[in-house]
Design a protein around this motif. Structure first.
Motif, PDB file in Angstrom:
ATOM      1  N   LYS A 156       0.854  -1.172   0.000  1.00 34.52           N
ATOM      2  CA  LYS A 156       0.000   0.000   0.000  1.00 34.52           C
ATOM      3  C   LYS A 156       0.898   1.232   0.000  1.00 34.52           C
ATOM      4  N   ALA A 157       0.563   2.185  -0.871  1.00 29.96           N
ATOM      5  CA  ALA A 157       1.351   3.401  -1.007  1.00 29.96           C
ATOM      6  C   ALA A 157       0.398   4.548  -1.331  1.00 29.96           C
ATOM      7  N   ARG A 158       0.909   5.742  -1.324  1.00 29.09           N
ATOM      8  CA  ARG A 158       0.107   6.885  -1.749  1.00 29.09           C
ATOM      9  C   ARG A 158       0.489   7.229  -3.176  1.00 29.09           C
ATOM     10  N   GLY A 159      -0.510   7.532  -3.975  1.00 29.11           N
ATOM     11  CA  GLY A 159      -0.280   7.899  -5.362  1.00 29.11           C
ATOM     12  C   GLY A 159      -1.214   9.015  -5.772  1.00 29.11           C
ATOM     13  N   VAL A 160      -0.886   9.657  -6.870  1.00 28.15           N
ATOM     14  CA  VAL A 160      -1.699  10.736  -7.418  1.00 28.15           C
ATOM     15  C   VAL A 160      -2.010  10.387  -8.866  1.00 28.15           C
ATOM     16  N   ARG A 161      -3.227  10.632  -9.297  1.00 28.10           N
ATOM     17  CA  ARG A 161      -3.629  10.323 -10.670  1.00 28.10           C
ATOM     18  C   ARG A 161      -2.877  11.192 -11.668  1.00 28.10           C
ATOM     19  N   ILE A 162      -2.521  10.576 -12.791  1.00 28.03           N
ATOM     20  CA  ILE A 162      -1.821  11.275 -13.862  1.00 28.03           C
ATOM     21  C   ILE A 162      -2.688  11.136 -15.113  1.00 28.03           C
ATOM     22  N   PRO A 163      -3.453  12.199 -15.464  1.00 28.65           N
ATOM     23  CA  PRO A 163      -4.437  12.098 -16.539  1.00 28.65           C
ATOM     24  C   PRO A 163      -3.868  11.677 -17.896  1.00 28.65           C
ATOM     25  N   GLU A 164      -2.650  12.089 -18.209  1.00 28.15           N
ATOM     26  CA  GLU A 164      -2.115  11.760 -19.534  1.00 28.15           C
ATOM     27  C   GLU A 164      -1.585  10.330 -19.637  1.00 28.15           C
TER      28      GLU A 164
ATOM     29  N   VAL B 189       5.860  14.675 -14.207  1.00 26.97           N
ATOM     30  CA  VAL B 189       4.506  14.776 -14.736  1.00 26.97           C
ATOM     31  C   VAL B 189       3.658  15.666 -13.845  1.00 26.97           C
ATOM     32  N   LYS B 190       2.541  16.138 -14.398  1.00 26.82           N
ATOM     33  CA  LYS B 190       1.627  16.975 -13.619  1.00 26.82           C
ATOM     34  C   LYS B 190       0.485  16.094 -13.122  1.00 26.82           C
ATOM     35  N   PRO B 191       0.362  15.976 -11.805  1.00 26.77           N
ATOM     36  CA  PRO B 191      -0.700  15.134 -11.241  1.00 26.77           C
ATOM     37  C   PRO B 191      -2.047  15.852 -11.233  1.00 26.77           C
TER      38      PRO B 191
ATOM     39  N   PRO C 112      -3.481  13.129  -3.237  1.00 22.59           N
ATOM     40  CA  PRO C 112      -2.898  11.793  -3.045  1.00 22.59           C
ATOM     41  C   PRO C 112      -3.937  10.848  -2.438  1.00 22.59           C
ATOM     42  N   GLU C 113      -3.901   9.600  -2.886  1.00 19.90           N
ATOM     43  CA  GLU C 113      -4.815   8.586  -2.368  1.00 19.90           C
ATOM     44  C   GLU C 113      -4.036   7.296  -2.146  1.00 19.90           C
ATOM     45  N   VAL C 114      -4.581   6.439  -1.320  1.00 24.39           N
ATOM     46  CA  VAL C 114      -3.931   5.159  -1.051  1.00 24.39           C
ATOM     47  C   VAL C 114      -4.189   4.228  -2.232  1.00 24.39           C
ATOM     48  N   ILE C 115      -3.121   3.634  -2.758  1.00 23.08           N
ATOM     49  CA  ILE C 115      -3.231   2.668  -3.851  1.00 23.08           C
ATOM     50  C   ILE C 115      -2.653   1.344  -3.371  1.00 23.08           C
ATOM     51  N   GLN C 116      -3.029   0.285  -4.031  1.00 28.32           N
ATOM     52  CA  GLN C 116      -2.531  -1.046  -3.670  1.00 28.32           C
ATOM     53  C   GLN C 116      -1.775  -1.619  -4.858  1.00 28.32           C
ATOM     54  N   LEU C 117      -0.546  -2.020  -4.626  1.00 31.01           N
ATOM     55  CA  LEU C 117       0.291  -2.602  -5.659  1.00 31.01           C
ATOM     56  C   LEU C 117       0.474  -4.085  -5.363  1.00 31.01           C
ATOM     57  N   VAL C 118       0.438  -4.900  -6.402  1.00 31.69           N
ATOM     58  CA  VAL C 118       0.632  -6.342  -6.247  1.00 31.69           C
ATOM     59  C   VAL C 118       1.788  -6.781  -7.139  1.00 31.69           C
ATOM     60  N   PRO C 119       2.399  -7.920  -6.862  1.00 26.18           N
ATOM     61  CA  PRO C 119       3.515  -8.381  -7.692  1.00 26.18           C
ATOM     62  C   PRO C 119       3.121  -8.503  -9.163  1.00 26.18           C
ATOM     63  N   TYR C 120       4.080  -8.304 -10.018  1.00 23.93           N
ATOM     64  CA  TYR C 120       3.869  -8.272 -11.466  1.00 23.93           C
ATOM     65  C   TYR C 120       3.068  -9.464 -11.992  1.00 23.93           C
ATOM     66  N   GLY C 121       3.369 -10.661 -11.572  1.00 26.73           N
ATOM     67  CA  GLY C 121       2.690 -11.845 -12.083  1.00 26.73           C
ATOM     68  C   GLY C 121       1.290 -12.054 -11.538  1.00 26.73           C
TER      69      GLY C 121
ATOM     70  N   ASP D 135       7.008  16.204  -9.718  1.00 23.77           N
ATOM     71  CA  ASP D 135       7.770  17.290  -9.110  1.00 23.77           C
ATOM     72  C   ASP D 135       7.172  17.588  -7.737  1.00 23.77           C
ATOM     73  N   ALA D 136       7.976  17.570  -6.699  1.00 26.23           N
ATOM     74  CA  ALA D 136       7.505  17.752  -5.320  1.00 26.23           C
ATOM     75  C   ALA D 136       6.780  19.093  -5.143  1.00 26.23           C
ATOM     76  N   GLU D 137       7.173  20.115  -5.867  1.00 28.24           N
ATOM     77  CA  GLU D 137       6.507  21.413  -5.761  1.00 28.24           C
ATOM     78  C   GLU D 137       5.068  21.332  -6.236  1.00 28.24           C
ATOM     79  N   LEU D 138       4.797  20.497  -7.245  1.00 32.65           N
ATOM     80  CA  LEU D 138       3.428  20.336  -7.730  1.00 32.65           C
ATOM     81  C   LEU D 138       2.548  19.694  -6.673  1.00 32.65           C
ATOM     82  N   ILE D 139       3.080  18.731  -5.932  1.00 32.23           N
ATOM     83  CA  ILE D 139       2.314  18.081  -4.855  1.00 32.23           C
ATOM     84  C   ILE D 139       1.990  19.108  -3.773  1.00 32.23           C
ATOM     85  N   GLU D 140       2.955  19.946  -3.419  1.00 29.85           N
ATOM     86  CA  GLU D 140       2.704  20.960  -2.405  1.00 29.85           C
ATOM     87  C   GLU D 140       1.584  21.892  -2.832  1.00 29.85           C
ATOM     88  N   ASP D 141       1.526  22.249  -4.123  1.00 29.43           N
ATOM     89  CA  ASP D 141       0.453  23.107  -4.623  1.00 29.43           C
ATOM     90  C   ASP D 141      -0.901  22.430  -4.525  1.00 29.43           C
TER      91      ASP D 141
END
Length: 83
Positions: A22-30, A46-48, A52-61, A74-80
């Motif tokens: 489980k990690a935090r992620g931001v949607r990337i429209p493009e 990229v521009k998010p 931020p929301e909690v996402i769930q990642l699972v192994p590749y297979g 870019d960390a500055e974009l997240i701060e905005d």
């Protein structure tokens, strides 16, 4: 296969992924799908969009949607966004 400390041996895991992250992620429209899989990641940084929301990642297979590389934001974009 996953190690079972209860039985002291490896067991075959047929239903769910053996590991979930489980990690935090931001949607990337493009960033879109291509042939029912993740398209190539857009060029970073990229521009998010959104918060931020909690996402769930699972192994590749263990996943239908396979992503092996994530773009960075870019960390500055997240701060905005958070302000």
């Amino acid at each position: 296969m996953v190690w079972s400390s209860d039985s002291g041996k490896y067991i075959i895991c047929m239903s769910d992924a053996a590991v979930l992250i489980k990690a935090r992620g931001v949607r990337i429209p493009e960033w879109t799908l291509k042939d029912n899989s993740a398209a190539l990641p857009p060029v970073s940084p990229v521009k998010p969009e959104g918060y931020p929301e909690v996402i769930q990642l699972v192994p590749y297979g263990s996943a239908r949607l396979r992503i092996t590389e994530f773009p960075y934001i870019d960390a500055e974009l997240i701060e905005d966004i958070i302000r």
